[in-house]
Design a protein around this motif. Structure first.
Motif, mmCIF file in Angstrom:
data_model
loop_
_atom_site.group_PDB
_atom_site.id
_atom_site.type_symbol
_atom_site.label_atom_id
_atom_site.label_comp_id
_atom_site.label_asym_id
_atom_site.label_seq_id
_atom_site.Cartn_x
_atom_site.Cartn_y
_atom_site.Cartn_z
ATOM 1 N N HIS A 239 -8.064 8.849 4.413
ATOM 2 C CA HIS A 239 -7.249 7.619 6.362
ATOM 3 C C HIS A 239 -8.373 6.464 4.926
ATOM 4 N N VAL A 240 -9.142 6.139 4.669
ATOM 5 C CA VAL A 240 -9.396 4.797 4.824
ATOM 6 C C VAL A 240 -9.025 4.355 2.869
ATOM 7 N N ALA A 241 -8.409 5.271 2.419
ATOM 8 C CA ALA A 241 -7.156 4.946 1.493
ATOM 9 C C ALA A 241 -6.158 4.015 2.163
ATOM 10 N N PHE A 242 -5.924 4.463 3.318
ATOM 11 C CA PHE A 242 -4.288 4.039 3.464
ATOM 12 C C PHE A 242 -4.708 3.062 4.745
ATOM 13 N N ASP B 274 -8.272 1.340 4.866
ATOM 14 C CA ASP B 274 -8.929 -0.146 5.562
ATOM 15 C C ASP B 274 -9.023 -1.462 5.278
ATOM 16 N N GLU B 275 -8.687 -2.499 5.407
ATOM 17 C CA GLU B 275 -8.743 -3.547 5.643
ATOM 18 C C GLU B 275 -9.179 -4.349 4.374
ATOM 19 N N ASP B 276 -10.061 -3.967 3.517
ATOM 20 C CA ASP B 276 -10.768 -4.700 2.049
ATOM 21 C C ASP B 276 -9.976 -3.545 0.659
ATOM 22 N N SER B 277 -9.428 -4.760 0.020
ATOM 23 C CA SER B 277 -8.869 -3.356 -0.745
ATOM 24 C C SER B 277 -9.537 -2.633 -1.896
ATOM 25 N N THR B 278 -11.037 -3.338 -1.981
ATOM 26 C CA THR B 278 -11.777 -2.930 -2.935
ATOM 27 C C THR B 278 -12.802 -2.019 -2.191
ATOM 28 N N SER C 113 -1.287 11.847 -2.066
ATOM 29 C CA SER C 113 -1.261 10.452 -0.933
ATOM 30 C C SER C 113 -1.433 9.518 -2.206
ATOM 31 N N ILE C 114 -1.764 9.557 -3.314
ATOM 32 C CA ILE C 114 -1.535 8.936 -4.657
ATOM 33 C C ILE C 114 -0.253 7.819 -4.329
ATOM 34 N N LYS C 115 0.926 8.888 -4.229
ATOM 35 C CA LYS C 115 2.109 7.960 -5.082
ATOM 36 C C LYS C 115 2.633 7.302 -3.440
ATOM 37 N N HIS C 116 2.380 7.588 -2.360
ATOM 38 C CA HIS C 116 2.672 6.864 -1.033
ATOM 39 C C HIS C 116 2.194 5.646 -1.364
ATOM 40 N N ILE C 117 0.715 5.377 -1.580
ATOM 41 C CA ILE C 117 -0.235 4.413 -2.080
ATOM 42 C C ILE C 117 1.030 3.600 -2.682
ATOM 43 N N SER C 118 0.607 4.073 -4.155
ATOM 44 C CA SER C 118 1.740 3.123 -5.081
ATOM 45 C C SER C 118 2.852 3.319 -4.536
ATOM 46 N N ASN C 119 3.362 2.890 -3.005
ATOM 47 C CA ASN C 119 4.400 2.558 -3.121
ATOM 48 C C ASN C 119 4.816 1.581 -1.585
ATOM 49 N N THR C 120 3.094 1.535 -1.166
ATOM 50 C CA THR C 120 3.134 0.534 0.223
ATOM 51 C C THR C 120 1.916 0.334 0.581
ATOM 52 N N ASP C 121 0.949 0.569 -0.052
ATOM 53 C CA ASP C 121 -0.422 -0.775 -0.698
ATOM 54 C C ASP C 121 0.446 -2.144 -0.686
ATOM 55 N N LYS C 122 -0.231 -2.776 0.379
ATOM 56 C CA LYS C 122 0.178 -4.606 0.303
ATOM 57 C C LYS C 122 -0.657 -5.474 -0.181
ATOM 58 N N ASP C 123 -2.070 -3.966 -1.881
ATOM 59 C CA ASP C 123 -2.104 -5.109 -2.459
ATOM 60 C C ASP C 123 -1.758 -4.695 -3.809
ATOM 61 N N VAL D 146 -3.869 -2.822 -6.203
ATOM 62 C CA VAL D 146 -4.073 -1.090 -5.378
ATOM 63 C C VAL D 146 -2.827 0.157 -5.495
ATOM 64 N N ARG D 147 -1.699 -0.517 -5.672
ATOM 65 C CA ARG D 147 0.099 -0.244 -5.732
ATOM 66 C C ARG D 147 -0.632 0.281 -7.491
ATOM 67 N N LEU D 148 -1.082 -0.476 -8.494
ATOM 68 C CA LEU D 148 -0.350 -0.144 -9.819
ATOM 69 C C LEU D 148 -1.994 0.379 -10.019
ATOM 70 N N LYS D 149 -2.894 0.788 -9.105
ATOM 71 C CA LYS D 149 -3.686 1.431 -9.941
ATOM 72 C C LYS D 149 -3.318 3.099 -9.192
ATOM 73 N N ALA D 150 -2.933 2.998 -8.106
ATOM 74 C CA ALA D 150 -1.824 4.609 -7.621
ATOM 75 C C ALA D 150 -1.368 5.121 -8.384
ATOM 76 N N LEU D 151 -0.446 3.881 -9.264
ATOM 77 C CA LEU D 151 0.412 4.468 -10.292
ATOM 78 C C LEU D 151 -0.121 4.768 -11.499
#
Length: 101
Positions: free
Chosen positions: A56-59, A61-65, A79-89, A92-97
């Motif tokens: 929930h926090v990973a998806f 939170d307003e703060d990318s840190t 979940s990590i894959k979803h974040i790699s495709n959808t995070d606004k920062d 964050v997407r690069l770290k997920a990848l």
């Protein structure tokens, strides 16, 4: 009879410890989700053990840190894959990848 009472006391003690831990995690979860201060939310996240709460926090939170810190704790590859495709920062997407490779 004494053994039975001792065993019951032991079971009650364990049950109480488990209930306290659950209460503690619920309090930490609430702080991680809602506190106004980013530093406080980050510290609460560090203490979270519930995978769904971390997700929930990973998806959300307003703060990318904080989302990055949550991402480091995630175990669920979907979940990590979803974040790699959808995070606004992009960080964050690069770290997920990186975590997927």
């Amino acid at each position: 009879m004494k053994k039975t009472i001792s065993l019951l006391f032991c079971i009650l003690s364990i049950s109480f410890s488990i209930a306290q831990k659950n209460n503690s995690q619920n309090s930490i979860k609430h702080i991680a989700f809602t506190d106004q201060d980013n530093k406080v939310r980050l510290e609460a996240l560090k203490k979270l053990t519930d995978e769904n709460a971390i997700k929930h926090v990973a998806f959300t939170d307003e703060d990318s840190t904080i989302r990055l810190a949550a991402l480091d704790k995630l175990k669920d590859k979907n979940s990590i894959k979803h974040i790699s495709n959808t995070d606004k920062d992009s960080k964050v997407r690069l770290k997920a990848l990186e975590l997927l490779n």
